[in-house]
Design an enzyme around this catalytic site. Structure first.
Site, short mmCIF file in Angstrom:
data_model
loop_
_atom_site.label_atom_id
_atom_site.label_comp_id
_atom_site.label_asym_id
_atom_site.label_seq_id
_atom_site.Cartn_x
_atom_site.Cartn_y
_atom_site.Cartn_z
N GLU A 76 0.82 -1.27 0.12
CA GLU A 76 0.00 0.12 -0.18
C GLU A 76 0.96 0.98 -0.08
O GLU A 76 0.59 2.23 -0.86
CB GLU A 76 -0.99 -0.04 1.17
CG GLU A 76 -1.77 1.11 1.50
CD GLU A 76 -2.79 1.48 0.37
OE1 GLU A 76 -3.06 0.68 -0.48
OE2 GLU A 76 -3.48 2.52 0.58
N ASP A 77 1.84 1.26 0.66
CA ASP A 77 2.58 2.59 1.19
C ASP A 77 4.08 2.67 0.46
O ASP A 77 4.62 3.73 0.46
CB ASP A 77 2.73 2.75 2.66
CG ASP A 77 1.43 2.96 3.35
OD1 ASP A 77 0.30 3.19 2.54
OD2 ASP A 77 1.23 2.84 4.40
#
Ligand code: MN
Length: 706
Positions: A76-77
């Protein structure tokens, strides 16, 4: 922040065979990916995945879950990808990380309860592997513990989401401690005033009435120690949020809330759970409607425990949960227990339910529209399905096999009570004796003097103990019957030889035959193990010896005039050994009637026809026909057994007819040729002893031709 060494040590603590290199590789990879990122608090971002991983070590989870925690925000990051994780670690771990990422990306913004429930279902449905949810919950827990590391405008939204979605989800997963902590953390953000006022109330209460928990704990401990039970007692005040919710639900002020204290009683085994319950109910008054037995009916998430509420000191209500250590561990760990290690090994099914089935139900039955807490409650799985625990009116616990009836219960208390049972009350209501008892029921047995066990009771009981006691009693009753019959038979045998039977004579015969005493001897004669004639022979061998020859069938009686013919009356069918009188017919024929034959009454005005007759002493041939009526159950082979039985007694069946047939019973007419009264009685006894023979009647019909 903990170091890689610390994390490995935490895992190795419960899983000595863990893949240390894998964990270190994940740490390095995660640290590198998140390098340069910081949390709102200013800490390096990677402290968060590490903290999530260490929460999961408290739940003793497997390597894949720990590694997933370290990588959960990577896709996600950071620039990390599913493919890369699959290649560097394993496809399994890549799937898990991907699952967490998908959950994170869901828009979980709705605060409407109905929507929240749908989201919970969606979360479960999306997670083909429930370890994804465990990681997500640990992620949320750490975020809530460090909510100050979040932007202030995000805090309320996260707390709301936690309250609506993640705390109930943790509950659904069977992880009560996590549910409570998430609720408390969210409550602190959402309504700090309410939370503080409840905490202040607890402090005031403690100032007013002292340490109630310590006092009640001591009371419970004392009660259990008296009974010699080893039990761990945990007491605690309910969490502020659950007190708050109760105040709202019941619209009550804090001062009126009664059960704000909860106690957990932890014992070694299931039987002790019920024993403890019995003791608690004996000592304190149980609050009606609050007893729940999740041991015999575990919740669909495998939760097992007994819950009850009692009125404790000052009428204050106290909730008590009773469970074994194993149940306690499962109740705390919930679904995580499925992957958890214990003493270095994956625990064999720690659930009361089949975990695969439970997990399948969690993900499949999403459309069932049941209320929140009872979700999936329709999956009725029973552990300890082979046992029920019931209470006496005094609160003693009686443990019985499943299927047991009030009669089993009565015999379990005492054989004397079992024997005297006439009826039973279950939870105060009168029930038939064949009622199957269920867990937690209280049973009252109603007895009456003079009541004796019935043969049919054998079918009503389930326990070996009750069956044995009933059989023993029935045998004793049989024995009494056999003794009575034996007494008759020996009396007749002695009288046939012109002797009187006396207790002394029987005692001598018993001794000579090596028997325990006259009772034993008579019982054996009555049950056809010994013949009455054999008994006589022990005492008067010379009398019996001369009479081994059979008596002339044409003239078996003494008292006939020369030229008179002899016949037995058809109406009463007397046999040798029975008292008779002769009646003359047309001068020559003499018909012998039993002395009690009803036909004789009609002949009282013709005294010249009456002749004194008595049977010849000695051995008669087996030719004296007797009519019998049998009622026998319609089961296979009964008729064959009846015929065999009569044959074994060396009697001939000269006629057999069916009188009527019912689905379960039929009546038969039977003519049997016997030697004498002793022979007949023996046959009747054997027939009566046969299980499938309901009734035996000797037919003596005065309407039949003499
Ligand atoms: Mn996270």
């Amino acid at each position: 922040m903990i170091t890689p060494d610390d994390l490995v040590a935490l895992v190795r603590n419960y899983n000595p065979t863990c893949d240390e290199a894998l964990i270190r590789r994940a740490w390095d990879y995660g640290a590198r990916m998140h390098d340069g990122q910081t949390r709102y608090s200013g800490e390096p971002y990677f402290t968060h995945p590490v903290a999530v991983a260490s929460i999961l070590t408290e739940m003793r989870l497997d390597d894949a879950t720990i590694v997933t925690a370290l990588l959960h925000d990577a896709i996600e990051d950071t620039r990390s990808t599913h493919t890369e994780i699959a290649r560097m670690f394993s496809p399994e771990i890549a799937e898990l990380v991907d699952g967490v990422t998908k959950l994170t990306n869901l828009q979980l913004s709705s605060s409407e309860a109905k929507q929240a429930e749908n989201f919970r279902k969606l979360l479960i449905a999306m997670s083909r592997d429930l370890r994804v949810i465990l990681v997500k919950l640990a992620d949320r827990l750490h975020n809530m513990r460090t909510i100050r590391s979040m932007r202030p405008d995000k805090q309320a939204q996260k707390a709301r989401e936690t309250m609506d979605i993640f705390a109930p989800l943790a509950g659904r997963m069977g992880m009560q401690w996590m549910r409570e902590e998430l609720e408390d953390l969210a409550f602190r953000v959402l309504n700090p005033e309410a939370r503080n006022s409840i905490l202040r109330r607890f402090i005031t209460l403690q100032r007013e009435s002292g340490d109630v928990i310590a006092r009640i704990t001591a009371d419970i401990r004392l009660e259990l120690e008296k009974a010699g039970l080893d039990c761990t007692v945990y007491g605690r005040a309910k969490k502020p949020y659950s007190v708050w919710r109760k105040m709202q639900e019941k619209d009550l002020a804090f001062s009126r809330l009664s059960d704000i204290y909860g106690f957990r009683l932890i014992v070694d085994d299931v039987a002790q759970c019920y024993q403890v319950l019995g003791l608690i109910h004996q000592r304190w008054r149980a609050v009606p409607g609050r007893f729940k037995d999740y041991i015999s009916q575990p919740k669909s998430n495998g939760y097992r425990s007994i819950h009850t509420t009692v009125s404790g000191r000052d009428g204050k209500r106290v909730e008590v949960q009773i469970r074994t250590r194993e149940m306690h561990e499962v109740a705390e760990a919930g679904v995580a227990a499925h992957w958890a290690y214990k003493d270095g090994a994956r625990t064999a099914n720690p659930f009361a339910v089949d975990p695969a089935k439970w997990i399948a139900t969690l993900t499949e039955r999403l459309d069932s529209s049941e209320d929140h807490d009872e979700f999936l409650e329709h999956v009725k799985l029973e552990m300890y399905s082979d046992q029920v625990f019931c209470f006496t009116p005094k609160g003693d616990v009686i443990q019985l096999p499943r299927g047991a009836t009030p009669l089993d219960f009565a015999y379990a208390i005492h054989t004397r009570i079992g024997h005297a049972t006439v009826s039973a009350k279950v939870d105060g209501l009168r029930v038939p004796l064949w009622t199957r008892l269920r867990n937690g029921q209280s049973v009252e047995i109603i007895t009456a003097e003079g009541q004796r066990p019935q043969a049919s009771w054998i079918e009503l009981v389930h326990t070996g103990r009750a069956k044995a006691a009933i059989r023993r009693s029935l045998r004793e009753e049989d024995r009494e019957r056999f003794v009575r019959l034996g007494r008759e038979l020996t009396r007749v045998a002695f009288e046939n030889l012109g002797r009187r039977v006396s207790d002394k004579a029987l005692d001598t015969a018993a001794r000579k035959m090596g028997l325990k005493g006259p009772q034993d001897l008579l019982a054996r004669v009555g049950s056809a193990e010994l013949s009455a004639r054999g008994v006589v022979e022990q005492l008067y061998p010379e009398l019996v010896a001369v009479q081994t020859e059979e008596i002339d069938a044409a003239r078996p009686v003494v008292g006939l005039e020369p030229g008179q013919t002899f016949r037995r009356a058809n109406c009463c069918q007397p046999v040798p050994g029975e008292r008779i009188v002769g009646i003359t017919y047309r001068g020559k024929g003499v018909v012998a009637h039993a002395i009690d034959c009803a036909v004789l009454a009609g002949l009282e005005d013709q005294p010249d026809r009456w002749i004194d007759l008595r049977w010849h002493e000695g051995r008669h041939p087996a030719i004296h026909t007797v009519a019998l009526e049998l009622t026998i159950s319609n089961s296979t082979g009964v008729l064959g057994r009846v015929c065999t039985l009569i044959g074994e007694q060396k009697a001939n069946i000269s006629d057999l007819r069916f009188l009527d047939r019912k689905p379960d019973y039929f009546r038969i007419f039977l003519e049997v040729d016997v030697r004498d009264a002793e022979h007949l009685y023996r046959i009747l006894t054997m027939l009566n002893a046969e299980n499938d023979v309901a009734q035996v009647i000797r037919l003596r019909d005065p309407t039949r031709q003499p």
